[in-house]
Scaffold this motif. Structure first.
Motif, short mmCIF file in Angstrom:
data_model
loop_
_atom_site.label_atom_id
_atom_site.label_comp_id
_atom_site.label_asym_id
_atom_site.label_seq_id
_atom_site.Cartn_x
_atom_site.Cartn_y
_atom_site.Cartn_z
N LEU B 25 0.80 -1.23 0.00
CA LEU B 25 0.00 0.00 0.00
C LEU B 25 0.83 1.29 0.00
CD1 LEU B 25 -2.98 0.80 -0.11
CD2 LEU B 25 -2.97 0.94 2.37
N PRO B 26 1.85 1.40 0.88
CA PRO B 26 2.63 2.65 0.87
C PRO B 26 3.26 2.93 -0.49
CG PRO B 26 3.21 1.30 2.77
CD PRO B 26 2.33 0.46 1.89
N PHE B 27 3.73 1.85 -1.16
CA PHE B 27 4.39 2.03 -2.45
C PHE B 27 3.38 2.39 -3.55
CE2 PHE B 27 7.06 -0.62 0.16
CZ PHE B 27 8.29 -0.03 0.02
N PHE B 30 2.51 6.17 -2.88
CA PHE B 30 3.59 7.11 -3.18
C PHE B 30 4.55 6.52 -4.20
CE2 PHE B 30 2.26 7.64 1.29
CZ PHE B 30 1.68 8.89 1.19
N ASP B 32 7.22 6.01 -7.39
CA ASP B 32 8.51 6.64 -7.72
C ASP B 32 8.38 7.88 -8.58
OD1 ASP B 32 9.77 4.74 -6.33
OD2 ASP B 32 10.81 3.79 -8.02
N ARG B 34 6.21 10.16 -8.85
CA ARG B 34 5.61 11.39 -8.34
C ARG B 34 6.38 11.81 -7.09
NH1 ARG B 34 -0.31 10.65 -7.06
NH2 ARG B 34 -0.07 8.62 -8.02
N THR B 36 7.22 12.57 -3.49
CA THR B 36 6.63 12.17 -2.22
C THR B 36 6.50 13.40 -1.33
OG1 THR B 36 7.85 10.13 -2.47
CG2 THR B 36 6.83 10.50 -0.33
N ILE B 40 5.78 12.85 4.42
CA ILE B 40 6.00 11.40 4.29
C ILE B 40 7.50 11.09 4.25
CG2 ILE B 40 5.57 9.37 2.83
CD1 ILE B 40 3.08 10.38 4.26
#
Lengths: 232, 111
Positions: B25-27, B30, B32, B34, B36, B40
């Motif tokens: 989910l985190p990947f 967010f 690569d 765009r 971050t 975060i």
């Protein structure tokens, strides 16, 4: 191919504590699953596709209850919620890892996370290859341990009581080395203090999610303070 | 087996899917390509230290301080680990030393 073997060789020393822990814990899992009537194929299947230590022990329990996939889904989300935070702190490190990225994400267990965020690869080595090697070695130990446990089961008589302390020792060592490498100790101290507080309030079975939430909250509230401290 | 093979397989796959969800989910949120958000990035920088503290506590969560052996074997084990590490700066040595000390304690003195 040669490149890959070299990568595995360079990564191996970093994974020795995990090897010890995973082989024994994996065996414990295999033995437990076997005792519920699941043959070793199941242990291998679960260790390949779920690959989450503590959750697999919970899964053994779920397999002995009435069939309820939704319940299994929700319990897994709760037990594994901490992985969300490992992911957040690996966003930078996993950037640009290309086709290795999906597996790096899939294999991000507590132990793999602890190695990846503390170990620096040898200079001659490609960072992505190193992280990939660590991850795949760790899963190999886990799968091998589970298969051995489910196959050998009770044949295994060596008194291994207390071997699981190897994981505690690993996290303690990394904690100490991180503490020494940093000038700012606030995040580490917050991690310990908040976790202990939540453990005392919510008890061992329910403290993980409150601890994660509160750690994030405290780190957010003291963001300015922690950032300025880091610059001095 | 309480469940049929079919039901067991579904349960295993559901658990696998939920585990992957928590890890990916985190990947997914967010990626690569765009930028971050700064907040975060900040969390990503400080969380490893806080989470290592959490993991230590997490390993020790089963200890009872009000009933025997009051966490004494764990305390001695951790002291060994820290002492060996500060003394020799060798990660493997301190993990092996601390674990062996702990195993001896829980198999003999505190068995």
């Amino acid at each position: 191919m040669q490149q890959k073997t070299k990568g595995l060789k360079a990564a191996f020393p970093y994974t020795i504590p995990i090897m010890t822990g995973y082989l024994f814990l994996g065996m414990a899992f295999g033995i437990l699953l076997n005792s519920k009537g699941y043959h070793f194929g199941w242990a291998v299947l679960m260790s390949i596709f779920i690959y989450a230590g503590s959750m697999q022990f919970v899964a053994v329990n779920l397999l002995t209850l009435a069939f309820n996939p939704l319940n299994a889904f929700l319990i897994t989300l709760m037990v594994n919620a901490r992985h969300l935070f490992y992911g957040l702190s690996m966003l930078g490190k996993f950037k640009g890892t290309g086709n290795k990225k999906p597996y790096l994400i899939f294999g991000l267990t507590d132990e793999t996370y602890s190695i990846l965020c503390s170990a620096e690869p040898p200079e001659s080595m490609d960072k992505n290859g190193f992280m990939f090697s660590v991850t795949i070695l760790n899963q190999f130990y886990w799968v091998a341990g589970s298969a051995a446990g489910a196959l050998l089961g009770a044949v295994f008589t060596f008194n291994a009581k207390g071997i699981d302390f190897v994981m505690t020792a690993l996290f303690v060592v990394i904690f100490v080395s991180q503490w020494q490498s940093q000038k700012k100790h606030a995040p580490a101290a917050i991690g310990i203090a908040v976790s202990v507080t939540c453990l005392l309030i919510f008890g061992p079975d329910h403290f993980i999610i409150p601890a994660m939430g509160l750690i994030t909250l405290v780190l957010t509230v003291f963001k300015k303070h922690i950032e300025t401290e880091a610059q001095t | 087996m309480t469940l049929t093979s079919h039901q067991s397989l579904i349960t295993v796959l559901v658990i696998a899917a939920a585990t992957i969800l928590t890890r990916a989910l985190p990947f997914a949120l967010f990626p690569d390509n765009r930028e971050t958000p700064k907040y975060i990035v900040y969390l990503g920088q400080v969380l490893p230290y806080a989470l290592m503290g959490f993991l230590v506590v997490y390993c020790l969560k089963g200890i009872s301080l009000i009933s025997s052996p009051f966490g004494i074997p764990e305390a001695i084990g951790i002291i060994c680990v820290v002492f060996l590490y500060l003394w020799r700066k060798n990660i493997l040595l301190s993990i092996a030393g601390g674990t062996m000390a702990y195993m001896v304690l829980v198999q003999t003195v505190f068995s």
